[in-house]
Design a protein around this motif. Structure first.
Motif: not given
Ligand SMILES: NC(=O)c1ccc[n+]([C@@H]2O[C@H](COP(=O)([O-])OP(=O)(O)OC[C@H]3O[C@@H](n4cnc5c(N)ncnc54)[C@H](O)[C@@H]3O)[C@@H](O)[C@H]2O)c1
Length: 260
Positions: A129-137, A169-177
């Motif tokens: 997801m990070r390599d795809s430009g971010g996303g939503s879980i 959510a806290g950690e993955l915000a930096a990856w645009g997720i």
């Protein structure tokens, strides 16, 4: 609310062979998502149905408790669809057993599918997801993860999923997720089969006066996956006809026939 989708975005839905997961997959495909359907049972019939209706869908065998299977599915999705922008951790089981009747085996099985599954899924999908430009879980919890619920394995697993959501959510915000949870009340699916007495009795505590329809949960999942919720992360959305917020007094007033 907007659930605008950029064409070609890819979403992976677990537990997509039946119940609400199949409904999410059909609706997301109809809204323009490329959908990867994953389930421990064969999800190909639902994928075929989506393709016949003009959508893009693949099916994947996945037992969500198995990390190696997750890695294989994520690799296949990357190769076939070219990226990943959404994950719906929907697969889950319910064992309606009271506290003292819950065996260690039932406890472990429910925790494995309902908590370990989304943990593995989030870790396995996040890099793509990070390599795809971010996303939503989107994690499908339950109102049993917001209140004390009599069945300890189910309730604890759904509370845990709520915590996992906020932690990720806290950690993955930096990856645009973004990572959010949905908390359905009672929704008519195979998960509730054989519990007619339980459901009929529970409806007495639902201000909306009925159980929910699967599409009413799908609408919220779709919103959280889409750009309309771009500033939401670590949040929880309850979809329960008012059961958690007002159920107790709704039932009390009903029993008193409105007189105070
Ligand atoms: N139905 C309700 O009233 C309700 C209420 C609140 C929350 N939920 C939650 O919504 C989600 C979907 O529920 P549903 O009612 O559609 O259930 P369902 O039983 O109809 O469908 C669940 C799907 O998950 C799949 N599955 C089960 N174990 C799996 C595993 N180990 N790996 C991969 N797939 C697996 C099943 O094969 C099935 O296709 C669950 O997480 C459930 O806890 C349901």
């Amino acid at each position: 609310m907007s659930d605008q989708v950029h064409p070609g975005r890819v979403v992976l839905v677990t537990g997509a062979a039946g119940g609400m997961g199949a409904g999410h997959a059909r609706a997301l495909a109809g809204a323009g998502w490329r959908v990867a359907l994953a389930d421990v049972v064969d999800a190909e019939p639902v994928a075929e149905e989506i393709r016949a209706a003009g959508g893009v869908a693949t099916s994947h065998r996945l037992d969500v408790v198995d990390r190696a299977q997750w890695d294989d599915v994520v690799a296949a999705v990357g190769e076939t669809h070219g990226g990943l922008h959404g994950l719906v951790n929907n697969a889950g089981i319910s064992r309606r057993l009271r506290f003292m009747d819950t065996t260690p085996e039932v406890w472990r099985q429910v925790m494995a599918i309902n908590v370990d599954g989304p943990f593995h899924g989030t870790q396995a999908c996040a890099p793509l997801m990070r390599d795809s430009g971010g996303g939503s879980i989107v994690n499908i919890s339950s109102i049993a993860g917001q209140i004390g619920y009599f069945s300890p394995s189910y309730s604890t697993s759904k509370w845990a999923l709520r915590g996992l959501t906020k932690s990720a959510a806290g950690e993955l915000a930096a990856w645009g997720i973004r990572v959010n949870s949905v908390h359905p009340g009672l929704v008519a699916t195979p998960l509730l089969s054989g519990s007619d007495g339980f459901v009929d009795s529970a409806v007495a505590s639902i201000p909306a006066g009925r159980t929910g329809r699967p599409d009413e949960v799908t609408a919220v999942v779709s919103f959280l996956l889409g750009d309309g919720s771009s500033y939401m992360t670590g949040a929880e959305l309850t979809v329960d006809g008012g059961l958690v917020s007002n159920g107790t007094y709704h039932r009390i007033l009903d029993e008193m026939e409105g007189s105070l």
